[in-house]
Design a protein around this motif. Structure first.
Motif, short mmCIF file in Angstrom:
data_model
loop_
_atom_site.label_atom_id
_atom_site.label_comp_id
_atom_site.label_asym_id
_atom_site.label_seq_id
_atom_site.Cartn_x
_atom_site.Cartn_y
_atom_site.Cartn_z
N ARG A 107 3.31 6.64 -5.22
CA ARG A 107 2.99 5.23 -5.00
C ARG A 107 1.62 4.96 -5.60
O ARG A 107 0.67 5.72 -5.41
CB ARG A 107 2.99 4.90 -3.50
CG ARG A 107 2.71 3.43 -3.18
CD ARG A 107 2.89 3.16 -1.69
NE ARG A 107 4.29 3.26 -1.30
CZ ARG A 107 5.15 2.25 -1.35
NH1 ARG A 107 4.76 1.06 -1.77
NH2 ARG A 107 6.39 2.42 -0.97
N VAL A 108 1.53 3.87 -6.36
CA VAL A 108 0.30 3.49 -7.04
C VAL A 108 -0.19 2.16 -6.50
O VAL A 108 0.60 1.23 -6.33
CB VAL A 108 0.52 3.37 -8.57
CG1 VAL A 108 -0.76 2.96 -9.27
CG2 VAL A 108 1.06 4.67 -9.15
N LEU A 109 -1.48 2.07 -6.25
CA LEU A 109 -2.09 0.82 -5.85
C LEU A 109 -2.80 0.22 -7.06
O LEU A 109 -3.67 0.86 -7.67
CB LEU A 109 -3.10 1.03 -4.72
CG LEU A 109 -3.82 -0.24 -4.24
CD1 LEU A 109 -2.84 -1.19 -3.56
CD2 LEU A 109 -4.96 0.12 -3.29
N VAL A 110 -2.44 -1.00 -7.41
CA VAL A 110 -3.11 -1.74 -8.48
C VAL A 110 -4.08 -2.71 -7.83
O VAL A 110 -3.69 -3.51 -6.96
CB VAL A 110 -2.09 -2.50 -9.35
CG1 VAL A 110 -2.81 -3.36 -10.39
CG2 VAL A 110 -1.15 -1.51 -10.04
N GLY A 132 -0.98 7.98 -4.17
CA GLY A 132 -1.36 9.12 -4.97
C GLY A 132 -2.24 8.74 -6.14
O GLY A 132 -2.82 9.60 -6.80
N ALA A 133 -2.34 7.44 -6.41
CA ALA A 133 -3.17 6.96 -7.51
C ALA A 133 -3.60 5.53 -7.24
O ALA A 133 -2.87 4.76 -6.59
CB ALA A 133 -2.41 7.04 -8.84
N VAL A 134 -4.77 5.18 -7.74
CA VAL A 134 -5.23 3.81 -7.71
C VAL A 134 -5.61 3.42 -9.12
O VAL A 134 -6.21 4.20 -9.86
CB VAL A 134 -6.43 3.63 -6.74
CG1 VAL A 134 -7.63 4.50 -7.14
CG2 VAL A 134 -6.85 2.16 -6.65
N PHE A 135 -5.21 2.22 -9.51
CA PHE A 135 -5.48 1.72 -10.85
C PHE A 135 -6.26 0.41 -10.73
O PHE A 135 -5.77 -0.56 -10.15
CB PHE A 135 -4.17 1.48 -11.61
CG PHE A 135 -4.36 0.82 -12.96
CD1 PHE A 135 -4.84 1.54 -14.04
CD2 PHE A 135 -4.05 -0.51 -13.14
CE1 PHE A 135 -5.02 0.93 -15.27
CE2 PHE A 135 -4.22 -1.13 -14.36
CZ PHE A 135 -4.71 -0.40 -15.43
N ALA A 162 -12.16 3.73 -4.29
CA ALA A 162 -12.09 4.77 -5.32
C ALA A 162 -12.49 6.12 -4.74
O ALA A 162 -11.85 7.15 -5.01
CB ALA A 162 -12.98 4.40 -6.49
N SER A 163 -13.53 6.11 -3.92
CA SER A 163 -14.00 7.36 -3.30
C SER A 163 -12.95 7.97 -2.40
O SER A 163 -12.75 9.19 -2.39
CB SER A 163 -15.28 7.09 -2.49
OG SER A 163 -16.30 6.53 -3.29
N ALA A 164 -12.25 7.13 -1.63
CA ALA A 164 -11.26 7.62 -0.68
C ALA A 164 -10.07 8.26 -1.39
O ALA A 164 -9.59 9.33 -0.99
CB ALA A 164 -10.80 6.48 0.22
N VAL A 165 -9.57 7.60 -2.43
CA VAL A 165 -8.43 8.16 -3.16
C VAL A 165 -8.85 9.46 -3.85
O VAL A 165 -8.10 10.45 -3.85
CB VAL A 165 -7.89 7.14 -4.18
CG1 VAL A 165 -6.81 7.77 -5.05
CG2 VAL A 165 -7.34 5.92 -3.46
N TRP A 166 -10.05 9.49 -4.40
CA TRP A 166 -10.56 10.70 -5.04
C TRP A 166 -10.66 11.85 -4.03
O TRP A 166 -10.22 12.97 -4.30
CB TRP A 166 -11.91 10.42 -5.67
CG TRP A 166 -12.48 11.60 -6.39
CD1 TRP A 166 -13.35 12.53 -5.90
CD2 TRP A 166 -12.20 11.99 -7.74
NE1 TRP A 166 -13.63 13.48 -6.85
CE2 TRP A 166 -12.93 13.18 -7.98
CE3 TRP A 166 -11.40 11.47 -8.75
CZ2 TRP A 166 -12.89 13.82 -9.21
CZ3 TRP A 166 -11.35 12.12 -9.97
CH2 TRP A 166 -12.10 13.29 -10.19
N LEU A 219 -5.40 10.33 -8.05
CA LEU A 219 -5.87 9.94 -9.38
C LEU A 219 -6.57 8.60 -9.30
O LEU A 219 -6.12 7.67 -8.61
CB LEU A 219 -4.68 9.83 -10.34
CG LEU A 219 -3.83 11.09 -10.50
CD1 LEU A 219 -2.60 10.79 -11.34
CD2 LEU A 219 -4.65 12.19 -11.14
N VAL A 220 -7.68 8.47 -10.02
CA VAL A 220 -8.44 7.22 -10.08
C VAL A 220 -8.44 6.78 -11.53
O VAL A 220 -8.97 7.47 -12.40
CB VAL A 220 -9.87 7.41 -9.55
CG1 VAL A 220 -10.67 6.12 -9.70
CG2 VAL A 220 -9.85 7.85 -8.09
N ALA A 221 -7.83 5.63 -11.80
CA ALA A 221 -7.70 5.14 -13.17
C ALA A 221 -8.18 3.70 -13.27
O ALA A 221 -8.14 2.94 -12.29
CB ALA A 221 -6.24 5.23 -13.63
N SER A 222 -8.64 3.33 -14.46
CA SER A 222 -9.13 1.97 -14.68
C SER A 222 -9.16 1.69 -16.17
O SER A 222 -9.14 2.61 -16.99
CB SER A 222 -10.53 1.80 -14.08
OG SER A 222 -11.42 2.77 -14.59
N VAL A 223 -9.22 0.41 -16.51
CA VAL A 223 -9.25 0.02 -17.91
C VAL A 223 -10.17 -1.18 -18.10
O VAL A 223 -10.31 -2.01 -17.21
CB VAL A 223 -7.83 -0.30 -18.44
CG1 VAL A 223 -7.27 -1.58 -17.80
CG2 VAL A 223 -7.80 -0.41 -19.96
#
Length: 226
Positions: free
Chosen positions: A20-23, A104-107, A127-131, A136-140
């Motif tokens: 599951r990914v959180l955007v 499992g990931a945040v974008f 971001a800190s909590a997911v890490w 996975l911590v992702a961004s663009v």
């Protein structure tokens, strides 16, 4: 494009983490009084569709909760059509209310609104909590502003000593907003000790450092969707 490559990297490294990914999007809609802004629609819609097609469950949150503002809207874009038809934007929870343990990931999506509210403590804490949970911590683009307030498990800035990218100073100048944004993201990341890596303006560029994935800009090429 950066969005698609990030999608591929997330999908390839999720392993046995929750699928599951959180955007996360901005809630800020003003660019220094110059024009309206918000989340950059392609940087939300394209990853959303790609994550979904990859079989991942995807949820959306905005910083303040509720429907996020958008920039870069294109009603002819099929990914945007699918996203706006399928996502319940008005019901987006405030980021502070989200149970991050489910993901499992945040974008962190980009857009010029981000530079105003992604530096808030609640975003850095997410971001800190997911890490810390091994996610996975992702961004663009401007999304790496979420990393400004993030820390690793030792309490040090998450970006310190890690390779990252994000919207460059040259790109801010090219967009003629370098005098409007409150901080130049590339400079701020470097000040925190990041190994900031820059490609020529508006060219595809993604940096992966373990579980930290960053993209420089929204250069779009759907043929490289992972």
């Amino acid at each position: 494009m950066s969005d698609a490559l990030i999608t591929f990297q997330i999908g390839a490294t999720m392993n046995d983490r929750p699928s599951r990914v959180l955007v996360v999007t901005t809630s800020h809609d003003d660019l220094g009084g110059r024009r309206r802004t918000g989340a950059y629609a392609p940087e939300v819609a394209i990853p959303w569709v790609a994550f979904t097609e990859a079989g991942l469950a995807v949820d959306l949150a905005s910083v303040a909760g509720g429907r996020p503002p958008f920039d870069g809207l294109d009603t002819a874009d099929p990914d945007q059509q699918a996203f706006f038809a399928g996502a319940d934007l008005d019901a987006a929870p405030a980021l502070a209310e989200v149970d991050l343990a489910r993901y499992g990931a945040v974008f962190f999506a980009g857009g010029h609104g981000i530079i105003r509210d992604f530096t808030s403590p609640v975003v850095g804490a997410a971001a800190s909590a997911v890490w810390a949970a091994g996610g996975l911590v992702a961004s663009v683009c401007h999304g790496p502003a979420a990393l400004v307030g993030a820390v690793d498990t030792s309490g040090q800035p998450l970006v310190r000593g890690r390779a990252v990218t994000g919207f460059s100073n040259a790109e801010e100048r090219a967009a003629r907003v370098d005098d409007v944004v409150p901080v130049l993201l590339a400079d701020r990341l470097a000040e925190l000790g990041a190994d900031y890596r820059e490609a020529p303006a508006f060219t595809e560029h993604v940096v992966v450092d373990g579980r930290l994935i960053t993209g420089q800009n929204p250069a779009i090429d759907r043929t490289c969707r992972g």
